[in-house]
Scaffold this active site. Structure first.
Site, PDB file in Angstrom:
ATOM      1  N   GLY A  12      18.115 126.695  44.349  1.00 37.89           N
ATOM      2  CA  GLY A  12      18.042 125.419  45.047  1.00 37.89           C
ATOM      3  C   GLY A  12      18.626 124.278  44.226  1.00 37.89           C
ATOM      4  CE  LYS A 205      20.342 138.650  47.192  1.00 35.34           C
ATOM      5  NZ  LYS A 205      20.213 137.188  47.226  1.00 35.34           N
TER       6      LYS A 205
END
Length: 325
Positions: A12, A205
């Site tokens: 983030g 993933k």
């Protein structure tokens, strides 16, 4: 464009630092010393081959300080999200899009998925339907996060590798909101392709996270070791083949086979997986989004998962003994 990064840790913080260098009005929700450092001296980004960059960011631990956003990019770990649904509400206006940058099977997985399971809700990911009811799945834009980064000191992010954030609508459609967010990320120097089949990338993933993460936490082996040791490679292969059968029954297409995926893990080198790092640092471990959710999907589709079940039992007990699950 107003974008709030909710959970401005390593990933983030990396996104926030990049967006803050553009004309996007970016803010972050964080906590503790990391928040205090950003409030005092801004956010610093370290990237190989570049001078350190320091950018001011609007940072708070209170969503009410920031108000409604065009996009809220959620970069928390999956198990942390249900507890903040209520506190996130001040960020959500009538047209707010929630960008789901969370690892593992997402809570909205079956929203607008053609087939017999459309609308199914996953207990392991969204107990009590807290996110489904509190956010609403129509707000969600899927995102598969590929970069690696770390918080080296409070307020300072080191980018390790990768810059791709694949985006995709749950129904595979082309939308203005996906296109606009892609443009914003691209202007910040990030790769942000919009995919018509975002679940294919989620599984590609997840394939590695499902197997490599718990095996590494149990054995304290880096990726290069666990992917080449015959025993652990065999366990990873077994988990991945079980997961592949589930995913394909749900309509997923895998672009590579299991052996190539494991070889790709080995090529990363002496890397500690996030689950092993969490164990070492006494942080809650991301087991349900990466492992339990696949078990639940196996039960839903009627596909046996004996290898996954065995590893899940071991890693859950290891985490419980450590007080992290």
């Amino acid at each position: 464009m107003k974008v709030c990064i909710f959970g401005a840790g390593a990933i983030g913080g990396y996104v926030a630092a990049k967006l803050a260098q553009t004309d996007v009005d970016v803010s972050v929700i964080a906590r503790g010393p990391h928040l205090a450092a950003m409030q005092e001296k801004g956010l610093t980004l370290l990237e190989d081959g570049r001078d350190p960059i320091n950018v001011p960011v609007r940072a708070s631990d209170n969503a009410a300080d920031l108000g409604p956003q065009d996009y809220v990019f959620i970069t928390l770990k999956a198990h942390s999200v249900p507890a903040v649904v209520d506190t996130m509400q001040p960020l959500i206006g009538a047209e707010t899009t929630l960008v789901s940058g969370v690892n593992g099977v997402p809570w909205w997985y079956f929203h607008k998925l053609d087939g017999p399971y459309e609308g199914t809700r996953l207990r392991s990911l969204d107990p009590g339907n807290v996110q489904w009811n509190g956010f609403g799945p129509d707000r969600v834009l899927g995102c598969v996060v590929y970069p690696a980064a770390e918080v080296v000191t409070p307020g300072t992010i080191k980018h390790v590798e990768g810059n791709r954030f694949s985006l995709g609508e749950p129904d595979g459609s082309k939308t203005d909101r996906a296109a606009k967010f892609s443009v914003a990320l691209s202007a910040a120097g990030l790769r942000a392709p919009v995919r018509p089949r975002i679940r294919d990338e989620i599984w590609l993933k997840l394939w590695g996270n499902l197997s490599f993460n718990p095996i590494s936490a149990l054995t304290h082996s880096t990726l290069d070791v666990l992917c080449t040791n015959p025993g652990t490679r065999s366990v990873a292969r077994g988990m991945m083949l079980e997961a592949q059968e589930i995913a394909e029954k749900l309509g997923v297409r895998f672009p590579v086979d299991v052996e190539k995926r494991i070889d790709g893990g080995a090529a990363v080198g002496a890397h500690k997986t996030s689950m092993w790092q969490d164990l070492e640092l006494s942080r809650p471990m991301e087991i349900d989004a990466l492992v339990t959710s696949v078990q639940e999907l196996g039960q839903l589709t009627g596909i046996a998962t004996p290898t996954i079940d065995t590893v899940a039992s071991l890693i859950k007990l290891r985490a419980k003994v450590a007080g992290l699950y």
